[in-house]
Design a protein around this motif. Structure first.
Motif: not given
Length: 150
Positions: A41-45, A54-58, A65-75
């Motif tokens: 987590w790069k920002t607080p929960k 930030e995710f680390m993937a193969a 390594v990439y950082t995603y930003e949440v742009t929409e969240f409708s539970p």
């Protein structure tokens, strides 16, 4: 430049609230995404629009390594993340649809425009993403249907 747009769906025999809560929690990503190896987590929960993770993937033999930003969240409906930092611009969308009180349709969509070396292997990347997404959704389904505490 050719873009990637991969959409995969699955029916999970669990209520939409359970599927959405589990799938949208970044801390669970390593449990159901085969290629994701770590999450930070790069920002607080808690997770809200603007949260950065930030995710680390193969993937295709490369460490990403990439950082995603949440742009929409409708539970229980939609969850959208876009790369804020990473190898190329990508958007990941989860969409949940209640089929019944105990069944959920989940659609996982990845789209973006590869750059650098990745743009030359876009068709291979698209096929690999589709294969990975199918495996990931199957893993999510198996996990949620087996463990009824999630």
């Amino acid at each position: 430049m050719r873009s990637v747009d991969v959409s995969t769906e699955i029916i999970i025999n669990r209520p939409v609230e359970a599927v959405a809560a589990f799938a949208s929690d970044p801390d669970n990503a390593t449990k159901w995404y085969v290629n994701i190896k770590s999450v930070a987590w790069k920002t607080p929960k808690p997770l809200v629009v603007g949260t950065q993770v930030e995710f680390m993937a193969a993937f295709l033999g490369k460490k990403l390594v990439y950082t995603y930003e949440v742009t929409e969240f409708s539970p229980n409906k939609n969850f959208v993340m876009r790369t804020a930092n990473g190898p190329f611009p990508m958007e990941t969308t989860y969409h949940w649809q209640k089929i019944s009180d105990s069944q959920t349709r989940m659609v996982l969509r990845n789209r973006g425009t590869p750059s650098g070396f990745a743009k030359w292997i876009t068709p291979i990347m698209e096929l690999a993403m589709k294969t990975a997404n199918r495996k990931d959704l199957k893993r999510l389904k198996d996990l949620l249907e087996k463990d009824r505490t999630n």
